[in-house]
Scaffold this motif. Sequence first.
Motif, PDB file in Angstrom:
ATOM      1  N   SER A  71      27.708  51.245  47.074  1.00 29.20           N
ATOM      2  CA  SER A  71      28.507  52.302  46.451  1.00 29.20           C
ATOM      3  C   SER A  71      28.553  53.534  47.347  1.00 29.20           C
ATOM      4  O   SER A  71      29.606  54.143  47.556  1.00 29.20           O
ATOM      5  CB  SER A  71      27.925  52.656  45.076  1.00 29.20           C
ATOM      6  OG  SER A  71      28.621  53.727  44.501  1.00 29.20           O
ATOM      7  N   VAL A  72      27.401  53.908  47.900  1.00 27.43           N
ATOM      8  CA  VAL A  72      27.333  55.052  48.813  1.00 27.43           C
ATOM      9  C   VAL A  72      28.139  54.766  50.069  1.00 27.43           C
ATOM     10  O   VAL A  72      28.948  55.578  50.507  1.00 27.43           O
ATOM     11  CB  VAL A  72      25.867  55.409  49.168  1.00 27.43           C
ATOM     12  CG1 VAL A  72      25.810  56.426  50.296  1.00 27.43           C
ATOM     13  CG2 VAL A  72      25.141  55.921  47.938  1.00 27.43           C
ATOM     14  N   ARG A  73      27.946  53.604  50.657  1.00 31.26           N
ATOM     15  CA  ARG A  73      28.653  53.245  51.894  1.00 31.26           C
ATOM     16  C   ARG A  73      30.172  53.263  51.678  1.00 31.26           C
ATOM     17  O   ARG A  73      30.924  53.722  52.534  1.00 31.26           O
ATOM     18  CB  ARG A  73      28.215  51.880  52.406  1.00 31.26           C
ATOM     19  CG  ARG A  73      28.735  51.578  53.796  1.00 31.26           C
ATOM     20  CD  ARG A  73      28.136  50.326  54.388  1.00 31.26           C
ATOM     21  NE  ARG A  73      26.695  50.352  54.521  1.00 31.26           N
ATOM     22  CZ  ARG A  73      26.027  50.948  55.507  1.00 31.26           C
ATOM     23  NH1 ARG A  73      26.665  51.615  56.435  1.00 31.26           N
ATOM     24  NH2 ARG A  73      24.719  50.893  55.548  1.00 31.26           N
ATOM     25  N   ALA A  74      30.629  52.784  50.524  1.00 30.54           N
ATOM     26  CA  ALA A  74      32.061  52.791  50.221  1.00 30.54           C
ATOM     27  C   ALA A  74      32.592  54.218  50.109  1.00 30.54           C
ATOM     28  O   ALA A  74      33.730  54.496  50.470  1.00 30.54           O
ATOM     29  CB  ALA A  74      32.323  52.024  48.927  1.00 30.54           C
ATOM     30  N   GLN A  75      31.758  55.109  49.630  1.00 35.77           N
ATOM     31  CA  GLN A  75      32.180  56.499  49.451  1.00 35.77           C
ATOM     32  C   GLN A  75      32.166  57.284  50.757  1.00 35.77           C
ATOM     33  O   GLN A  75      33.070  58.074  51.015  1.00 35.77           O
ATOM     34  CB  GLN A  75      31.283  57.197  48.423  1.00 35.77           C
ATOM     35  CG  GLN A  75      31.736  58.584  48.074  1.00 35.77           C
ATOM     36  CD  GLN A  75      30.939  59.172  46.917  1.00 35.77           C
ATOM     37  OE1 GLN A  75      30.063  58.542  46.355  1.00 35.77           O
ATOM     38  NE2 GLN A  75      31.255  60.388  46.553  1.00 35.77           N
ATOM     39  N   VAL A  76      31.155  57.107  51.584  1.00 32.42           N
ATOM     40  CA  VAL A  76      30.985  57.952  52.772  1.00 32.42           C
ATOM     41  C   VAL A  76      31.273  57.234  54.081  1.00 32.42           C
ATOM     42  O   VAL A  76      31.327  57.876  55.128  1.00 32.42           O
ATOM     43  CB  VAL A  76      29.571  58.573  52.834  1.00 32.42           C
ATOM     44  CG1 VAL A  76      29.300  59.416  51.608  1.00 32.42           C
ATOM     45  CG2 VAL A  76      28.505  57.509  53.017  1.00 32.42           C
ATOM     46  N   GLY A  77      31.413  55.908  54.058  1.00 30.86           N
ATOM     47  CA  GLY A  77      31.619  55.152  55.285  1.00 30.86           C
ATOM     48  C   GLY A  77      30.300  54.933  55.999  1.00 30.86           C
ATOM     49  O   GLY A  77      29.288  55.573  55.699  1.00 30.86           O
ATOM     50  N   PRO A  78      30.304  54.018  56.974  1.00 28.79           N
ATOM     51  CA  PRO A  78      29.047  53.665  57.636  1.00 28.79           C
ATOM     52  C   PRO A  78      28.414  54.816  58.414  1.00 28.79           C
ATOM     53  O   PRO A  78      27.207  54.915  58.503  1.00 28.79           O
ATOM     54  CB  PRO A  78      29.437  52.518  58.571  1.00 28.79           C
ATOM     55  CG  PRO A  78      30.909  52.582  58.688  1.00 28.79           C
ATOM     56  CD  PRO A  78      31.425  53.249  57.452  1.00 28.79           C
ATOM     57  N   GLY A  79      29.208  55.733  58.955  1.00 23.93           N
ATOM     58  CA  GLY A  79      28.655  56.833  59.741  1.00 23.93           C
ATOM     59  C   GLY A  79      28.052  57.948  58.915  1.00 23.93           C
ATOM     60  O   GLY A  79      27.300  58.765  59.425  1.00 23.93           O
ATOM     61  N   GLY A  80      28.354  58.006  57.626  1.00 18.69           N
ATOM     62  CA  GLY A  80      27.865  59.094  56.790  1.00 18.69           C
ATOM     63  C   GLY A  80      26.700  58.727  55.899  1.00 18.69           C
ATOM     64  O   GLY A  80      26.179  59.566  55.161  1.00 18.69           O
ATOM     65  N   PHE A  81      26.267  57.473  55.970  1.00 23.01           N
ATOM     66  CA  PHE A  81      25.234  56.985  55.064  1.00 23.01           C
ATOM     67  C   PHE A  81      23.929  57.751  55.213  1.00 23.01           C
ATOM     68  O   PHE A  81      23.353  58.225  54.230  1.00 23.01           O
ATOM     69  CB  PHE A  81      25.012  55.489  55.296  1.00 23.01           C
ATOM     70  CG  PHE A  81      24.185  54.825  54.243  1.00 23.01           C
ATOM     71  CD1 PHE A  81      24.775  54.353  53.089  1.00 23.01           C
ATOM     72  CD2 PHE A  81      22.822  54.658  54.405  1.00 23.01           C
ATOM     73  CE1 PHE A  81      24.024  53.727  52.114  1.00 23.01           C
ATOM     74  CE2 PHE A  81      22.058  54.045  53.429  1.00 23.01           C
ATOM     75  CZ  PHE A  81      22.658  53.573  52.281  1.00 23.01           C
ATOM     76  N   SER A  82      23.440  57.893  56.435  1.00 25.68           N
ATOM     77  CA  SER A  82      22.159  58.580  56.656  1.00 25.68           C
ATOM     78  C   SER A  82      22.219  60.036  56.220  1.00 25.68           C
ATOM     79  O   SER A  82      21.279  60.551  55.599  1.00 25.68           O
ATOM     80  CB  SER A  82      21.750  58.497  58.131  1.00 25.68           C
ATOM     81  OG  SER A  82      21.397  57.182  58.468  1.00 25.68           O
ATOM     82  N   ALA A  83      23.317  60.715  56.524  1.00 26.24           N
ATOM     83  CA  ALA A  83      23.463  62.113  56.120  1.00 26.24           C
ATOM     84  C   ALA A  83      23.471  62.243  54.601  1.00 26.24           C
ATOM     85  O   ALA A  83      22.877  63.171  54.040  1.00 26.24           O
ATOM     86  CB  ALA A  83      24.738  62.707  56.715  1.00 26.24           C
ATOM     87  N   TYR A  84      24.118  61.306  53.925  1.00 22.92           N
ATOM     88  CA  TYR A  84      24.183  61.319  52.464  1.00 22.92           C
ATOM     89  C   TYR A  84      22.789  61.155  51.868  1.00 22.92           C
ATOM     90  O   TYR A  84      22.388  61.894  50.967  1.00 22.92           O
ATOM     91  CB  TYR A  84      25.104  60.192  51.994  1.00 22.92           C
ATOM     92  CG  TYR A  84      25.434  60.208  50.525  1.00 22.92           C
ATOM     93  CD1 TYR A  84      26.576  60.849  50.062  1.00 22.92           C
ATOM     94  CD2 TYR A  84      24.610  59.567  49.601  1.00 22.92           C
ATOM     95  CE1 TYR A  84      26.886  60.853  48.704  1.00 22.92           C
ATOM     96  CE2 TYR A  84      24.915  59.574  48.252  1.00 22.92           C
ATOM     97  CZ  TYR A  84      26.063  60.214  47.812  1.00 22.92           C
ATOM     98  OH  TYR A  84      26.368  60.223  46.477  1.00 22.92           O
ATOM     99  N   VAL A  85      22.036  60.191  52.388  1.00 18.85           N
ATOM    100  CA  VAL A  85      20.683  59.948  51.897  1.00 18.85           C
ATOM    101  C   VAL A  85      19.793  61.155  52.194  1.00 18.85           C
ATOM    102  O   VAL A  85      19.008  61.591  51.342  1.00 18.85           O
ATOM    103  CB  VAL A  85      20.096  58.654  52.497  1.00 18.85           C
ATOM    104  CG1 VAL A  85      18.625  58.504  52.164  1.00 18.85           C
ATOM    105  CG2 VAL A  85      20.889  57.445  52.005  1.00 18.85           C
ATOM    106  N   ALA A  86      19.914  61.727  53.394  1.00 22.19           N
ATOM    107  CA  ALA A  86      19.103  62.893  53.753  1.00 22.19           C
ATOM    108  C   ALA A  86      19.391  64.065  52.816  1.00 22.19           C
ATOM    109  O   ALA A  86      18.466  64.741  52.356  1.00 22.19           O
ATOM    110  CB  ALA A  86      19.362  63.291  55.206  1.00 22.19           C
ATOM    111  N   GLU A  87      20.675  64.292  52.510  1.00 18.05           N
ATOM    112  CA  GLU A  87      21.022  65.389  51.598  1.00 18.05           C
ATOM    113  C   GLU A  87      20.459  65.139  50.203  1.00 18.05           C
ATOM    114  O   GLU A  87      19.934  66.054  49.564  1.00 18.05           O
ATOM    115  CB  GLU A  87      22.533  65.564  51.518  1.00 18.05           C
ATOM    116  CG  GLU A  87      22.938  66.727  50.639  1.00 18.05           C
ATOM    117  CD  GLU A  87      24.447  66.943  50.564  1.00 18.05           C
ATOM    118  OE1 GLU A  87      24.883  67.577  49.589  1.00 18.05           O
ATOM    119  OE2 GLU A  87      25.168  66.499  51.466  1.00 18.05           O
TER     120      GLU A  87
END
Length: 83
Positions: A18-34
């Motif tokens: 769900s996260v990957r679909a929302q932010v794309g593969p390049g934004g996953f780590s930043a999303y989790v960190a936030e």
Amino acid sequence: MAGSKKYSISLPEELAESVRAQVGPGGFSAYVAEALEQRVAMDKLREIVDDFQTDNDELSRDEVEAARSLLRHDHRASGGAAA
């Protein structure tokens, strides 16, 4: 935050996809960190409130709302999303 270090974590597959679909593969780590930064901040705030209430009367609804307003303002000023 200073520097980065790679970690291996396990997540429920549905949540991760769900996260990957929302932010794309390049934004996953930043999303989790936030998300982790927000959780750490909330844990610290909970400790502060618990310590305060141990030594003082319980916070009023107005005091809680004023604190929320300040947190939203500080979070926006640091470049984050609204709480």
